[in-house]
Design an enzyme around this catalytic site. Structure first.
Site: not given
Length: 310
Positions: A136-138
């Site tokens: 998952l993106d930051k």
């Protein structure tokens, strides 16, 4: 050091584009670096020009030097656990937490937290990404699955590749879609000018198939709560597709222009709400719902108030 041998069979294009397409784990910039450093043989001769045009029948040998692994340190970082047994762990990831160490983020990541929670994790799925099956993106929050054994890792990866695992997201977008649902089927690749971004890129130029299904959950005046279902899992897929159809994710610092919304968001308003997969040992379906973070819910309440809803 790993060696990859390729035979050009179907299409002709410049060397760096061909390699980055055939070896999707390598970015175009990494491929270009390897070419310039003399790690590519073209028809048994060293080739240092990334712009070399290939022809059918060309033989390519690419040597990938071993990467010096980052020193992974176990760190006692709180985890919001949604499901856990001896093979599988599913977490509700908060915003701001990077999934695995990388240049610029040597520690303080989800992997560092996992090493403290699961001492036997090292070696599963790779040195720098132990147990990580998908990312998952930051600043994207929500459900993320972790494999705690090699068997689980291989099983979960196979599910993602076969598209049997289902991942659903909730996102707040700018604007009001004209229809109640739709599908975006546009290939995604590295942005040709800005390598830190992704973009819609034709397949013949290195883009990879990307399919996102969406459905309106609630209309909030000039904003909309959308339910997204991923058929593929490309980097930044929902964010890129949403921006392309004219409804970027609220708060996205990369793919939307800054606009005042009256709520302090740590990043984009995108949450991995639901994850459904088969247990790697029992084959029973495991389904989890990740409650959205407070900031996400506050945003929806604020938008309802602004538009006079409820």
């Amino acid at each position: 050091m790993a060696t990859i041998n390729l035979l050009v069979q179907e299409k002709t294009e410049r060397l760096d584009r061909y390699l980055s397409t055939e070896i999707p784990d390598l970015s175009r910039s990494r491929v270009q670096q390897l070419i310039e450093q003399g790690h590519v043989l073209l028809n048994e001769q060293i080739c240092t020009s990334k712009k070399t045009n290939l022809k059918i029948g060309d033989r390519i040998s690419l040597e990938i030097p071993a990467v010096e692994p980052l020193e992974l340190v176990a760190q006692d970082i709180p985890l919001d656990i949604l499901y856990e047994d001896e093979h599988l762990l599913i977490l509700n990831k908060p915003a701001g937490l990077v999934v695995h160490p990388a240049p610029g983020h040597p520690d303080g990541t989800l992997v560092n937290a996992l090493l403290a929670h699961c001492p036997n994790l090292p070696g599963i799925g790779g040195v720098q990404r132990p147990g990580i099956v998908h990312r998952l993106d930051k600043d994207t929050t929500g459900a993320i699955a972790i494999a705690k054994t090699d068997i689980a890792y291989k099983h979960l990866q196979a599910q993602l590749q076969a598209k049997t695992a289902r991942r659903a997201y909730l996102g707040v977008v700018y604007g009001a879609p004209k229809t109640e649902s739709g599908t975006v089927d546009l290939p995604i690749g590295r942005h040709p000018q800005d390598r830190k971004k992704m973009a819609i890129v034709p397949v013949e130029q290195g883009g990879r198939t990307a399919i996102t299904h969406w459905q309106v959950q609630e209309r909030l005046g000039n904003f909309t709560l959308i339910h997204f279902q991923l058929e593929t899992g490309r980097t930044h897929q929902i964010r890129v597709h949403s921006a392309k159809i004219g409804h970027p994710i609220v708060g996205d610092p990369v793919y939307s222009s800054a606009r005042s919304i009256g709520v302090n968001l740590p990043g984009q308003a995108l949450h991995a709400w639901q994850l459904k997969l088969q247990h790697p040992i029992t084959d029973n379906w495991v389904e989890v719902i990740a409650p959205p973070p407070d900031n996400f819910m506050k945003l929806i309440v604020a938008l309802k108030r602004r538009s006079g809803i409820g």
